[in-house]
Design an enzyme around this catalytic site. Structure first.
Site, PDB file in Angstrom:
ATOM      1  N   GLU A  72      -1.818  -9.060   3.396  1.00  0.00           N
ATOM      2  CA  GLU A  72      -1.873  -9.586   4.760  1.00  0.00           C
ATOM      3  C   GLU A  72      -3.301  -9.672   5.287  1.00  0.00           C
ATOM      4  OE1 GLU A  72      -1.275  -5.084   5.407  1.00  0.00           O
ATOM      5  OE2 GLU A  72      -0.907  -6.608   3.873  1.00  0.00           O
ATOM      6  N   HIS A 123      -3.600  -4.967   0.172  1.00  0.00           N
ATOM      7  CA  HIS A 123      -3.072  -5.473   1.446  1.00  0.00           C
ATOM      8  C   HIS A 123      -3.151  -7.001   1.462  1.00  0.00           C
ATOM      9  CE1 HIS A 123      -2.530  -1.863   4.053  1.00  0.00           C
ATOM     10  NE2 HIS A 123      -3.337  -1.335   3.161  1.00  0.00           N
ATOM     11  N   CYS A 132       0.839  -1.202   0.000  1.00  0.00           N
ATOM     12  CA  CYS A 132       0.000   0.000   0.000  1.00  0.00           C
ATOM     13  C   CYS A 132       0.875   1.254   0.000  1.00  0.00           C
ATOM     14  CB  CYS A 132      -0.980  -0.038   1.163  1.00  0.00           C
ATOM     15  SG  CYS A 132      -2.335   1.148   0.985  1.00  0.00           S
TER      16      CYS A 132
END
Length: 277
Positions: free
Chosen positions: A228, A226, A121
């Protein structure tokens, strides 16, 4: 593998947190867990700021980088327009120049030592700026034809499709698909692409840049989404191939240093682990 993670900076801490007249540096848990779930160890790298002169004098960024195998730049505050030679269009988009300087120093030192960098990001945007690129300070303002890339209420539940560019290395990581779904939590985006960078993925609906990669002599990739946040969400792109590719590049460079007698740690680096469902 020892993976450094740049810190998020909180310069003005809300009083209810109980840190009167203090600042905070922190790591978002999902990012650390994404790294650790693949068999690596995540170490947050604190920023050395103006109020820590002794640390700045005794511990140079090169010393920190020597102790780690790779770097992940996490998301967070806007990149300051002054970092890429512009004035903020609105005061709330002035960004965090302190964090920019700290992360750029880390990024450049890791790449100088040929150690991999992965930007997420904000980290992808900073990677672009590091190579002379620019950003859209606000997609809705500067790209009115673009679709929404952020929803404050939905946050990490907001999604859209990305299209991988033919011939990109992301295609090699995901050979069975050219279009996959990702999280979308950003109001800024890559505008002019930095020197030596190639675009690896774009937003399927409006063509905004969603992934970049450096073509130089070290591993550096930036992802606007993102990864994650994707764990356990089967409608979204599997993030394991990205992390495993990053860790394999980190291990390969660590093994080169190990074989050359340049590593202080006598233990050879381990390979990353694939997640099981």
């Amino acid at each position: 593998m020892r993976i450094g993670v740049s810190a998020r900076l909180m310069h003005e801490v809300p009083p209810e947190l109980g840190f009167r007249n203090k600042s905070l540096q922190y790591i978002e848990a999902s990012l650390a867990h994404w790294i650790m779930a693949h068999g690596a160890v995540a170490f947050m790298v604190p920023a050395v700021t103006h109020d820590s002169p002794h640390a700045a004098r005794h511990l140079k960024v090169e010393h920190v980088v020597q102790e780690l195998d790779a770097l992940v730049l996490q998301g967070g505050a806007d990149v300051a327009p002054e970092t890429y030679g512009q004035e903020p269009l609105r005061d709330e988009w002035r960004g965090d120049v302190v964090r920019d300087r700290y992360e750029l120093a880390l990024l450049r030192c890791f790449l100088a030592q040929k150690k991999p960098v992965l930007g997420v990001c904000r980290g992808a945007q900073l990677l672009n700026v590091a190579f002379g690129g620019t950003l859209y300070q606000d997609i809705a303002t500067q790209c009115p034809a673009a679709h929404e890339h952020i929803d404050v209420d939905l946050y990490d539940q907001f999604e859209h499709d990305v299209t991988f560019i033919q011939g990109s290395q992301l295609i090699d990581l995901y050979p069975k698909a050219t279009q996959l779904r990702v999280t979308s939590i950003h109001h800024q985006a890559v505008a002019d692409v930095g020197k030596g960078l190639v675009v690896e993925a774009v937003s399927s609906l409006d063509g905004l840049v969603e992934a970049i990669r450096w073509t130089g002599d070290a591993y550096a990739r930036g992802l606007q989404w993102h990864p994650e946040f994707h764990q356990g969400r089967h409608s979204l792109i599997d993030s394991s191939p990205i992390m495993l590719d990053f860790l394999e590049a980190s291990r390969a460079e660590a093994m080169r240093r190990f074989d050359a007698g340049q590593e202080f740690d006598p233990r050879p680096p381990r390979a990353g682990l694939r997640l099981t469902t």
